[in-house]
Enzyme design. Structure first.
Site, short mmCIF file in Angstrom:
data_model
loop_
_atom_site.label_atom_id
_atom_site.label_comp_id
_atom_site.label_asym_id
_atom_site.label_seq_id
_atom_site.Cartn_x
_atom_site.Cartn_y
_atom_site.Cartn_z
N ASP A 202 0.83 -1.20 0.00
CA ASP A 202 0.00 0.00 0.00
C ASP A 202 0.87 1.25 0.00
OD1 ASP A 202 0.76 -0.73 2.65
OD2 ASP A 202 -0.74 0.63 3.48
N ASP B 11 8.90 4.21 -1.25
CA ASP B 11 8.20 3.69 -0.07
C ASP B 11 6.96 2.91 -0.49
OD1 ASP B 11 7.36 3.23 2.52
OD2 ASP B 11 6.66 5.28 2.86
N GLU C 13 0.05 -1.01 5.92
CA GLU C 13 1.12 -0.41 6.72
C GLU C 13 0.94 1.09 6.83
OE1 GLU C 13 4.94 1.31 7.96
OE2 GLU C 13 3.86 1.70 6.10
N GLU C 14 0.46 1.70 5.75
CA GLU C 14 0.27 3.15 5.74
C GLU C 14 -1.06 3.55 6.38
OE1 GLU C 14 2.65 4.90 5.11
OE2 GLU C 14 3.86 4.16 3.44
N HIS D 282 6.33 10.02 0.74
CA HIS D 282 5.06 10.66 1.10
C HIS D 282 4.90 12.04 0.46
CE1 HIS D 282 3.98 8.03 4.84
NE2 HIS D 282 4.69 7.34 3.95
#
Length: 381
Positions: free
Chosen positions: A73, A104, A138-139, A353
């Site tokens: 994700d 990421d 995870e995010e 991000h």
């Protein structure tokens, strides 16, 4: 760019980035990885919990168990107008692969798969087992992801010896930093009760903002511990504070405060909670509070995993890596309590991000070599 035209890690990274797997969506990323791992001799176990897709893949039945851990994700893209290229249409510009998740951590996932394929082909009779623990949560709220997979593995006494998480640990150059631990994280949601009223008649009301301010000031100034050689001192930060109706003539009835601790191994969550409650009670507040445990602190000291990783990074990049525990949390916090040794090694984190997230293609090539060398150091000795 021509030197990377036939790069398997670049091709797989592009395939993964092209799937818009905004948390908790996976959008077929794990299937893409699973198909490759099946061909390399892995048994694939899909673990779907509510809205989250997880994969446990394993080759071998013996110990020690080396586990690559990561997530498919990604965070939302933000303002599309600020992206130089479409975030889910990966493109290489001047040795940088652009796209959401490039750093990421879809680049790391691609490197893990390609490194494993190469290792298994070269060393079909390697000792122990290789595993992949991959999640699409995870995010997000991290409720149905790695923690649920670990619960399942623990229930059947399936143990991980070493885990390498592909989070973007590097700061300036690939491999300059590995994360060998993380601080614990504890969130408090505090509601201080008062009595709403007119600002012209404060004697007929009870202002919770005024009541709570001295306590919040004490919490903010408190020295919770001194840290140690591995962790900085524990940090208390107020993240959100809300009170009032929006009108200038109304004393609010409640004050809501959200705060977070990032804490070292010098204290426990229980100690922090006790000290917070003592301060709130000492100030005579009427309050409700609930706590969210986001993860315990963990530390992986000297040993086979750290030694193997140091050696691999030195061999591939020429750098002497620096183990650190700074930064945010990762899913390593769910794996470490099982007794596994956990490290994080991944690309440079400068653009994670952010809009225009990118990663050096040459770094992905080197990361693949690092992962392969770590496998060789641990499972071929």
């Amino acid at each position: 760019m021509s030197q990377f035209n036939n790069s398997p890690v670049l091709a797989l990274a592009k395939d993964l980035i092209s799937r818009p797997s905004v948390t908790p969506l996976d959008e077929g990323c794990q299937t893409l990885m699973a198909d490759r791992l099946k061909d390399a001799g892995f048994n694939i176990e899909d673990m779907v919990f509510e809205d989250t897709t997880n994969m446990w893949a394993r080759k071998g039945t013996q110990s020690p168990v080396f586990c690559f851990a990561g997530h498919t994700d990604v965070v939302p893209v933000g303002d599309l107008n600020r992206w130089h290229t479409p975030p889910f249409e990966p493109v290489v510009i001047d040795d940088y692969l652009h796209g959401r998740g490039a750093a990421d951590m879809k680049g790391s996932l691609a490197a893990m798969v390609v490194a494993t394929e190469r290792f298994v082909k070269k060393h079909p009779d390697h000792k122990g087992s290789i595993a992949f623990l991959i999640t699409s949560d995870e995010e997000g709220p991290f409720i149905n992801g790695t923690t649920r997979v670990i619960d399942t593995l623990e229930a059947r006494n399936e143990k991980i010896t070493w885990s390498l998480v592909g989070e973007p640990s590097s700061t300036h150059k690939l491999g300059d930093i590995v994360k060998n631990g993380r601080r614990g994280s504890l969130t408090g949601n505090l509601t201080v009760k008062g009595m709403q009223g007119h600002v012209a008649y404060p004697h007929l009301a009870d202002n919770p903002i005024h009541k709570a301010s001295p306590a919040l000031d004490e919490l903010a100034r408190m020295k919770w511990d001194n840290g140690n050689e591995f962790f900085p001192p524990t940090s208390f930060q107020i993240a959100n504070i809300n009170g009032g109706t929006g009108a200038s003539n109304v004393i609010p009835g409640t004050l809501e405060v959200m705060f977070n601790f990032r804490y070292s191994t010098e204290v426990t969550a229980e100690i922090l909670i006790e000290r917070v409650l003592n301060i709130l009670d000492a100030h005579g507040l009427d309050y409700d509070i609930n706590w969210i445990f986001n993860g315990l602190p963990f530390l992986t000291g000297d040993g086979p995993l750290l030694d193997a990783t140091r050696d691999a990074i030195k061999k591939v990049t020429g750098l002497d890596t620096d183990p650190q525990t700074s930064g945010g949390t990762s899913d390593g916090r769910f794996i470490a309590p099982t007794g596994a040794h956990v490290l994080e090694l991944g690309p440079v984190n400068a653009t994670i991000h952010k809009v225009n997230e990118c990663v050096k293609v040459s770094d992905l090539e080197q990361l693949t070599l690092c992962y392969e060398a770590i496998l060789e150091n641990l499972l071929c000795q």
